[in-house]
Design a protein around this motif. Sequence first.
Motif, short mmCIF file in Angstrom:
data_model
loop_
_atom_site.label_atom_id
_atom_site.label_comp_id
_atom_site.label_asym_id
_atom_site.label_seq_id
_atom_site.Cartn_x
_atom_site.Cartn_y
_atom_site.Cartn_z
N HIS A 44 5.25 -7.74 -0.94
CA HIS A 44 4.94 -9.04 -2.33
C HIS A 44 5.84 -9.90 -1.65
CE1 HIS A 44 4.65 -11.53 -5.17
NE2 HIS A 44 4.06 -10.66 -5.78
N LYS A 45 5.34 -11.18 -1.36
CA LYS A 45 6.32 -12.24 -1.13
C LYS A 45 7.60 -13.17 -1.49
CE LYS A 45 2.53 -13.95 2.39
NZ LYS A 45 1.36 -14.74 2.67
N THR A 46 7.39 -13.02 -2.87
CA THR A 46 8.12 -13.15 -3.64
C THR A 46 8.91 -12.62 -4.86
OG1 THR A 46 6.46 -13.70 -5.22
CG2 THR A 46 7.07 -15.55 -4.45
N MET A 47 8.38 -10.89 -4.76
CA MET A 47 9.25 -10.33 -6.06
C MET A 47 10.27 -9.17 -4.42
SD MET A 47 5.80 -9.01 -8.51
CE MET A 47 6.85 -8.23 -9.23
N SER A 48 11.05 -8.71 -5.61
CA SER A 48 11.78 -7.87 -4.77
C SER A 48 11.49 -6.44 -4.76
CB SER A 48 12.96 -7.58 -5.46
OG SER A 48 13.13 -6.74 -6.52
N PRO A 49 12.12 -5.71 -3.91
CA PRO A 49 10.94 -4.21 -3.17
C PRO A 49 11.25 -3.20 -4.70
CG PRO A 49 11.76 -4.92 -1.59
CD PRO A 49 12.00 -5.77 -1.98
N GLU A 50 12.39 -3.78 -5.82
CA GLU A 50 12.21 -2.93 -6.87
C GLU A 50 11.23 -2.88 -7.28
OE1 GLU A 50 15.59 -2.43 -4.00
OE2 GLU A 50 14.75 -4.63 -4.82
N ASP A 51 10.95 -4.27 -7.65
CA ASP A 51 10.45 -4.94 -9.01
C ASP A 51 8.97 -5.19 -8.96
OD1 ASP A 51 12.80 -6.17 -10.76
OD2 ASP A 51 12.46 -7.92 -9.72
N TYR A 52 8.92 -5.13 -7.59
CA TYR A 52 7.24 -4.59 -6.84
C TYR A 52 7.18 -3.45 -7.39
CZ TYR A 52 3.09 -5.75 -4.90
OH TYR A 52 1.43 -6.16 -4.13
N ALA A 53 7.71 -2.62 -7.14
CA ALA A 53 7.23 -1.21 -6.58
C ALA A 53 7.39 -0.62 -8.40
CB ALA A 53 8.78 0.02 -6.68
N ALA A 54 8.23 -1.06 -9.42
CA ALA A 54 8.05 -1.17 -10.47
C ALA A 54 6.64 -1.60 -11.27
CB ALA A 54 8.87 -1.90 -11.84
N GLN A 55 5.81 -2.23 -10.44
CA GLN A 55 4.98 -2.89 -10.56
C GLN A 55 3.77 -2.14 -10.44
OE1 GLN A 55 4.18 -7.62 -11.15
NE2 GLN A 55 2.15 -6.79 -9.38
N LYS A 56 4.25 -1.34 -8.83
CA LYS A 56 3.00 -1.73 -8.31
C LYS A 56 3.25 0.08 -9.60
CE LYS A 56 0.84 -1.42 -4.84
NZ LYS A 56 1.17 -1.60 -3.46
N HIS A 57 3.29 0.80 -10.18
CA HIS A 57 4.02 2.66 -10.78
C HIS A 57 3.13 1.95 -11.73
CE1 HIS A 57 6.11 4.57 -8.90
NE2 HIS A 57 6.77 4.21 -8.41
N ILE A 58 3.18 0.57 -12.96
CA ILE A 58 1.88 0.39 -13.81
C ILE A 58 0.66 0.37 -13.45
CG2 ILE A 58 1.96 -1.45 -15.59
CD1 ILE A 58 4.75 -1.98 -15.48
N GLU A 59 0.43 -0.21 -11.99
CA GLU A 59 -1.24 -0.75 -11.58
C GLU A 59 -1.97 0.25 -11.46
OE1 GLU A 59 -0.01 -5.35 -10.07
OE2 GLU A 59 -0.04 -3.27 -8.43
N ALA A 60 -0.80 1.62 -10.72
CA ALA A 60 -1.26 2.84 -10.75
C ALA A 60 -1.87 3.55 -11.21
CB ALA A 60 -0.39 3.47 -9.54
N ARG A 61 -1.07 3.13 -12.19
CA ARG A 61 -0.96 4.05 -13.95
C ARG A 61 -2.41 4.18 -14.31
NH1 ARG A 61 4.13 4.89 -14.23
NH2 ARG A 61 4.57 2.96 -15.67
N GLN A 62 -2.58 2.83 -14.64
CA GLN A 62 -2.96 1.77 -15.14
C GLN A 62 -4.86 2.13 -14.38
OE1 GLN A 62 -1.85 -2.48 -15.21
NE2 GLN A 62 -1.40 -2.37 -17.28
N CYS A 63 -5.32 1.67 -13.04
CA CYS A 63 -6.33 2.17 -12.33
C CYS A 63 -6.73 3.22 -12.49
CB CYS A 63 -5.79 2.09 -10.94
SG CYS A 63 -7.15 2.49 -9.18
N ALA A 64 -5.63 4.98 -12.22
CA ALA A 64 -6.03 5.66 -12.02
C ALA A 64 -6.84 6.18 -13.69
CB ALA A 64 -4.91 7.16 -11.98
#
Length: 232
Positions: A44-64
């Motif tokens: 992500h170009k603007t989010m920190s890796p930590e914040d984007y990781a938290a977002q990706k975990h939510i997205e991955a659970r939603q996708c599953a």
Amino acid sequence: MPVDILAIGAHMGDEIAWGMTLAAHKRQGMSIGMLHITPGEKGHKTMSPEDYAAQKHIEARQCAEVLGSEMWALDYKDGEVPTDTEVKMQVAKVIREARPRLIITHWKGSMHKDHTATHEMMSDARFYAGIAGFDLGTPAHWAGTILYGENWEDLRGYVPETFVRLLPEDLEVYEKAMRCYALFRGEVSPFPYLDYYKALCHSRGAETMSGLAASFAVPPEQHRKVLNALIS
């Protein structure tokens, strides 16, 4: 929970390459699962890796949830996937827990080091999972079949050999699931992921005269077949 198919991706979101196949098998009454080695948090170009990781975990659970898939996630960092014994054992533990009949993962010829590392670790991870002498706290399980999905980042030397017929409804579920990720809604990268993969399904379907299809590469040892006759 045991599954029929376990897809193992380097990053949350790598199911963009095989989610349509997971949807097709779920429609047919089979159980599916996904293992993510990393969140894929550094893109992500603007989010920190930590914040984007938290977002990706939510997205991955939603996708599953949309796909109707079980989900496992390891705690490695984007761009830092190792190929040592520790990660192989962790993947082996998930294989034993998931007990799949089939594993889908990355082809070896990738521009992304994490995809290559995930491919390279799989032979040993399957070995550790399948041999009872390795004490991983759960019964041994051998996943006898492995296929490599067609990913735009993994095309060096990729040869499509196995094709899965898809229905339009599989692509509808697939697109809904992938849109759980900001990446595939066009909010992170300009690359038209969904357009690319949906077009690829039409292309593979056309060349196999099957309407819609997804393709997979096959490891050399699975080319060997024993038949009762060459024709029937």
